[in-house]
Scaffold this motif. Structure first.
Motif, PDB file in Angstrom:
ATOM      1  N   LEU A 158      -6.443  -2.704  -0.716  1.00 36.39           N
ATOM      2  CA  LEU A 158      -7.444  -1.912   0.001  1.00 36.39           C
ATOM      3  C   LEU A 158      -8.853  -2.308  -0.414  1.00 36.39           C
ATOM      4  CD1 LEU A 158      -5.853   1.659   0.119  1.00 36.39           C
ATOM      5  CD2 LEU A 158      -5.967  -0.082   1.913  1.00 36.39           C
TER       6      LEU A 158
ATOM      7  N   VAL B 145       0.827  -1.206   0.000  1.00 43.09           N
ATOM      8  CA  VAL B 145       0.000   0.000   0.000  1.00 43.09           C
ATOM      9  C   VAL B 145       0.863   1.260   0.000  1.00 43.09           C
ATOM     10  CG1 VAL B 145      -1.746   1.276   1.302  1.00 43.09           C
ATOM     11  CG2 VAL B 145      -1.880  -1.213   1.156  1.00 43.09           C
TER      12      VAL B 145
ATOM     13  N   ARG C 271      -2.684  -0.116  -3.281  1.00 39.42           N
ATOM     14  CA  ARG C 271      -3.724   0.863  -2.958  1.00 39.42           C
ATOM     15  C   ARG C 271      -5.049   0.548  -3.635  1.00 39.42           C
ATOM     16  NH1 ARG C 271       1.047   3.721  -2.912  1.00 39.42           N
ATOM     17  NH2 ARG C 271       1.040   4.157  -5.156  1.00 39.42           N
TER      18      ARG C 271
END
Length: 718
Positions: free
Chosen positions: A601, A586, A597
């Motif tokens: 996520l 991330v 990301r």
């Protein structure tokens, strides 16, 4: 995160029983909270009887004589009338946050007392108004907790409706009341054989029943003039005047009251209370026990209201996230279908990939399926070498493969060490740089390998995810998984490809560059989802991972709930492990950070956090059916199901699949989805408490399509 031991020597998993007990306790608490809030927030309609009046043969004449106050507390019927020249103002259905204060202001300005028959669920929401009524010198009476017609409810509920309202009054104002007005009641003359038993029981319970002589019917909003006219007794007679301080717009009531009081005074009337007529106190201080229980009930109500408000917000957020995600994925999938995969869009025209491919088939007790698997590979229209790695099978897996006598097929036998070890053995023995991995229960179409390796024309592609389809679709469970697979591959993986964040190259059908595999450290045994772990490692190494929807494989899926639970538990737990292992992606730059990301996520939000909240939607569905508008509740649920149906239909169109099975989707939302939520919850708890899991092998029954029956993918929706 927990390191997983595998193989026969691995520690046997210890089921985390305690968390199911805690989860059950949480569900019970949630049910109590929603039940309390549902009762508190229950709505009721216009002021009318549930049924028309009937005969009154059992009603004593003294009760039907017309006197509005009925006292049956001492075993004999005593009825009381209001003296001439006196009126008693009474208000029903409150308190209300808007209208009760305005009515109190009028009464205080004219210095007139009144009796308020409060509804328990409303009083519990606004105990400050109950206290204000009492402090202003008004009388408090009981109008039940949820406003049912007492003639049509069982005795236990009548007692509950009264006792809970008494507790609210005791907690809010510190008093209890002997006054009661049954909802939907009117004058004494209207008591009949249906309503009489409940009135009689009220007296036996210790209540004085207060009816009315002048019903203004202000709830119908006839206008202030008409309300005043209906409220004034004739010829100076006394009376009990019925008005309302809640239940709708009471602006006409407030206006009429402000005019009625001066008008009655001008006619010589005085204003009294029910207690004045009865001749004894009708509200007395609550004893400490009642006060304590009342305070406890109010705290419970406030807590339930606050908790339900928070839950409602969470449900709204969850629903919005589910629909928003679905719309976004459909848009991205449509873009993928129109423009092709990410490697095809960005790469210049290159010659097709024709170099030979090594296909690795890890097999553990795949005797029932492995022959079909191997035959489908040998029938491929692309040059392949087939490496079957028998990982310590206890059946005749290796013998079945050798007995086929097919060219280009090699069998390696090794002690049982788990799937990652078997795959690494195959990689080490492979002769070619392009390596395809598949499961021992999977069947490839004739063109699967060829289509799967074409993206490697782009030197930046390190892995390719194929399109896995369910082979054994018979039965409801198989059909549900078929729908799940079609949507997952035709919508989700297309969208992931566009966003360049594919989280998993499926173990059933995936291709890799050898350099990408060794650069990622080979197939790791750190997690139970070795395919997800490997995919994330390759992404973090800077390789592109793409999806090829026309590289079709057909694989067996679990045929009973126990097998399904074990499989999805392993997948879910392994995915959580992989996310934790690669969490630093991330924060990393470049392609690795973009994957982290976007991909990690997304998994954390929609495959971990959201399943923890999604069951609230189902709980609120039941809550809405019981306590809210059931029509709006059902419409909201149908809207969610319709969005799923539309997405499912589009996925079927993209994948060239029949839409006939989509009729099972609503049932899938009610049953199958809950099972998946439970799997995720147990996986999260397992990860948190660090329980070690052994490798779990599913029972195969050999229902996969034969290689000769494995058709090429139907190209549709392009």
């Amino acid at each position: 995160m927990t390191t997983v031991r595998r193989g026969r020597g691995a520690a046997r998993a210890t089921a985390p029983r305690l968390h199911w007990l805690l989860l059950s306790l949480m569900l019970v608490v949630l049910a109590v909270v929603l039940l309390v809030n549902g009762l508190v927030m229950a709505q009721f309609g216009a002021d009318h009887r549930v049924a028309a009046p009937t005969d009154a043969h059992t009603v004593p004449d003294v009760v039907r004589a017309g006197r509005p106050i009925i006292d049956l507390r001492h075993g004999t019927a005593r009825t009381l009338h209001v003296p001439d020249g006196t009126v008693v103002l009474t208000f029903d259905d409150g308190p209300d946050a808007v209208w009760t204060p305005r009515i109190l202001e009028v009464l205080e300005r004219h210095r007139v007392p009144a009796t308020f028959f409060v509804v328990g669920n409303l009083a519990a929401q606004r105990p400050d108004l109950v206290r204000r009524i009492h402090d202003a010198g008004g009388e408090l009476g009981i109008h039940t907790f949820t406003h049912p017609d007492l003639a049509y409810v069982p005795a236990w509920r009548r007692e509950l409706e009264l006792s809970q309202t008494q507790l609210v009054v005791a907690g809010a104002a510190g008093v209890t009341s002997t006054l009661v007005r049954p909802p939907y009641s009117s004058a004494a003359e209207a008591i009949d054989d249906i309503s009489w038993p409940s009135v009689r029981d009220l007296g036996r319970t210790g209540y004085v029943t207060v009816l009315t002589t002048h019903d203004t019917q202000d709830w119908s909003r006839p206008g202030a003039d008409e309300i005043v006219r209906r409220a004034i007794p004739e010829d100076g007679a006394g009376g009990v005047i019925l008005m309302h301080d809640a239940g709708g717009d009471r602006s006409q009531t407030v206006e009429a009251l402000d005019r009625l009081i001066p008008e009655l005074r001008a006619r010589g009337y005085r204003f009294g209370t029910v207690g004045d007529v009865v001749g004894e106190p009708v509200t007395v201080p609550a004893d400490p026990s009642e006060r304590l229980r009342g305070d406890t009930l109010l705290i419970l109500v406030r807590g339930a209201t606050a908790a339900t408000s928070v839950l409602a917000v969470l449900v709204g957020v969850t629903g919005a996230l589910v629909i928003s995600r679905l719309l976004l994925l459909v848009v991205l999938a449509r873009r993928h279908a129109r423009q092709g995969s990410s490697w095809g869009r960005s790469a210049p025209v290159r010659p097709p990939v024709t170099e030979p491919v090594s296909v690795i088939v890890p097999a553990y007790n795949e005797e029932a399926c492995v022959a079909r698997t191997v035959r489908s590979l040998v029938a491929s229209d692309h040059p392949v070498e087939v490496i079957v790695v028998d990982d310590g099978s206890t059946d005749a897996t290796a013998e079945v493969v050798r007995g086929l006598g097919l060219p280009g097929v090699t069998v390696f036998r090794r002690p049982n060490g788990g799937k990652p070890a078997a795959l690494n053995t195959g990689i080490a023995q492979a002769q070619h740089d392009l390596i395809v991995m598949m499961d021992g229960d999977t069947v490839f179409a004739r063109d699967t390998v060829r289509r799967l390796v074409q993206p490697f024309a782009d030197p930046g592609v390190g892995a390719v995810a194929g399109n896995a389809k369910v082979a054994n679709r018979s039965g409801v469970l198989g059909a549900w998984q078929h729908i799940e697979y079609v949507v997952g591959f035709a919508i989700d993986r297309r969208a992931y490809d566009v966003l360049e964040c594919i989280p998993t190259v499926p173990g059933a059908v995936g291709a890799f560059r050898r350099r990408a595999l060794w650069g990622a450290g080979g197939v790791s045994s750190d997690t139970l989802a070795e395919d997800t772990d490997l995919t994330m490692a390759i992404s973090r190494a800077g390789w592109r991972i793409v999806y090829e929807p026309e590289a079709v494989a057909r694989t067996e899926v679990p045929t009973d709930l126990g097998q399904l639970w074990r499989q999805r538990y392993r997948w879910s737990y392994g995915t959580i492990q992989s996310m934790w292992k690669h969490r630093r992606a991330v924060l990393e730059p470049g392609r690795a950070g973009r994957f982290g990301r976007r991909g990690i996520l997304h998994l954390a939000l929609f495959q971990v956090a959201l399943p923890l909240l999604a069951p609230l939607m189902d709980v609120f569905l039941i809550y809405g059916l019981l306590f809210l508008d059931p029509v709006r509740t059902v419409l909201g649920w149908l809207a969610l199901v319709l969005s799923q149906l539309v997405a499912g239909a589009y996925a079927c169109r993209l994948d060239g699949e029949s839409m006939r099975g989509l009729w099972l989707l609503p049932l899938q939302q009610l049953v199958y989805r809950q099972l998946m939520y439970a799997v995720v919850i147990q996986s999260i708890v397992t990860a948190l408490v660090g329980i070690r899991l052994r490798w779990q092998k599913l029972r195969r029954i050999g229902e996969g399509a034969d290689a000769r029956d494995a058709p090429d993918v139907v190209r549709a929706g392009r």
